[in-house]
Scaffold this active site. Structure first.
Site, PDB file in Angstrom:
ATOM      1  N   CYS A  46       0.976  -1.096   0.101  1.00 19.93           N
ATOM      2  CA  CYS A  46      -0.118   0.010   0.017  1.00 19.93           C
ATOM      3  C   CYS A  46       0.913   1.032  -0.032  1.00 19.93           C
ATOM      4  O   CYS A  46       1.518   1.439   0.947  1.00 19.93           O
ATOM      5  CB  CYS A  46      -0.910   0.076   1.212  1.00 19.93           C
ATOM      6  N   GLY A  75      -4.633  -4.709 -12.399  1.00 24.44           N
ATOM      7  CA  GLY A  75      -4.055  -3.399 -13.007  1.00 24.44           C
ATOM      8  C   GLY A  75      -5.028  -3.030 -14.267  1.00 24.44           C
ATOM      9  O   GLY A  75      -4.547  -3.598 -15.214  1.00 24.44           O
TER      10      GLY A  75
HETATM   11  C1  SIN Z   1      -5.558   2.534   0.644  1.00 27.62           C
HETATM   12  O1  SIN Z   1      -6.547   2.060   1.520  1.00 27.62           O
HETATM   13  O2  SIN Z   1      -5.016   3.390   0.930  1.00 27.62           O
HETATM   14  C2  SIN Z   1      -5.123   1.634  -0.646  1.00 27.62           C
HETATM   15  C3  SIN Z   1      -4.833   0.074  -0.021  1.00 27.62           C
HETATM   16  C4  SIN Z   1      -3.728  -0.263  -1.038  1.00 27.62           C
HETATM   17  O3  SIN Z   1      -3.248   0.332  -2.064  1.00 27.62           O
HETATM   18  O4  SIN Z   1      -3.242  -1.203  -0.810  1.00 27.62           O
END
Ligand code: SIN
Length: 332
Positions: A141, A253
């Site tokens: 993330c 993606g």
């Molecule tokens: C997020 O909650 O910021 C996105 C999650 C991710 O990109 O893994």
């Protein structure tokens, strides 16, 4: 007149040989963070038709996420900086997993933590929970301080994978970031540490500027790019890993259509995840399933296995075939 096949087999045995296995009715899963925990969508369409559902990232404690704005549209996709907003493991086990347990469609729990101990505890709490068919480790993330830490270093990625592996024999999928110089090294490290499959890829760190405010468009500054802009990048990374390692890959993606999904499977993915498309069209994952089926009928393909890896190039020479994976990259 082309031969149109009447019946096609869309089922995927994602982890042949795994004790518990992960059998999908079709190769189309939802991508974490784009489908909630499935409950809202269950009111919109028949979610049982999906191959699998991946939950929003689950953390030990509930998280409120990043400051707004958290989504910005871009030319061919969007940038998000949600910051892992979620209700936390307690509420998942108490309120959500019992609903998952009534579904036929498998649910994979995506988990995120700040330390190896966090990931391991989350896996332990999910292990044996009815309604949880697998775990996706989110080591990629871009929207939290610790988010990419594990996913950009082969040793750290292997350490968190090995620790979770020791804690559970649930199917274990690791979701990789594209933000590395050699994804094959990371993939090999987590495969060696006990991952059963890989999701390739998470979003790519990105930014957008609000020119009127003269500030980054997102409250957190930057975010993760997803959508069609990411597709060619994701495809290449799936291809590179598929050519180098024998581990099931879930391509992710920018998949908007059945043909996009077929491209990922031809690059070596056994299944795919549909994410950003769902923001445009909540039924997108179903449209992708139908698109794959149509492609197979039109091409006279009976079994998905005839597609998986179909575009993986044979080495041009015996020498090239023996070269380490990184030397093959420029030829892709
Ligand atoms: C997020 O909650 O910021 C996105 C999650 C991710 O990109 O893994």
């Amino acid at each position: 007149m082309p031969y149109i096949r009447e019946s096609v087999d869309l089922s995927v045995d994602l982890l042949p040989g795994h004790k518990r296995g992960l059998s999908l009715a079709n190769p189309v899963m939802t991508a974490s963070g784009t489908f909630g925990n499935g409950l809202e969508y269950a009111r919109i369409f028949d979610i049982q038709r999906l191959g699998a559902i991946v939950s929003k990232a689950i953390t030990l404690k509930p998280r409120r996420g990043n400051v707004q704005p958290r989504i910005a549209e871009t030319a061919a996709g969007m940038i998000n900086s949600i910051g892992l907003q979620n209700i936390g493991i307690e509420a998942i086990l108490r309120d959500v997993a019992p609903v998952w347990a009534t579904w036929r469609v498998p649910v994979v729990a995506n988990i995120a933590g700040e330390s190896i101990a966090d990931y391991t505890e989350l896996a332990g709490r999910l292990d044996g929970t009815p309604g949880v068919s697998g775990i996706e480790l989110n080591v990629s993330c871009p929207n939290v301080e610790s988010g990419l830490e594990f996913g950009v270093d082969p040793r750290a990625a292997a350490a968190v994978t090995a620790s979770v592996r020791r804690r559970t024999d649930l199917p274990l999928i690791v979701k990789l970031t594209p933000n590395v110089s050699n994804i094959v090294d990371i993939a090999a490290a987590v495969a060696g540490a006990g991952a059963d499959a890989l999701t390739i890829i998470n979003t790519f760190p990105a930014m957008s500027i609000d020119v009127r405010r003269r500030r980054p468009a997102l409250g957190w500054g930057s975010g993760g790019l997803s959508g069609p802009a990411l597709k060619p990048i994701a495809l290449r990374l799936v291809y590179l890993v598929a050519r180098s390692l024998r581990i099931p890959i879930i391509g992710c993606g920018g998949i908007m259509s059945g043909e996009d999904a077929v491209e990922f499977m031809m690059a070596g993915a056994s299944a795919v995840q549909v994410g950003t498309a769902t923001f445009l069209n909540p039924r997108a994952p179903l449209d992708v399933i139908e698109g794959v089926e149509e492609f197979m009928r039109a091409e006279g393909i009976e079994d998905l296995r005839q597609i998986v890896g179909a575009a993986l190039a044979a080495p041009e020479s015996a020498d090239a075939g023996r070269a380490p994976a990184q030397y093959l990259h420029p030829r892709v």
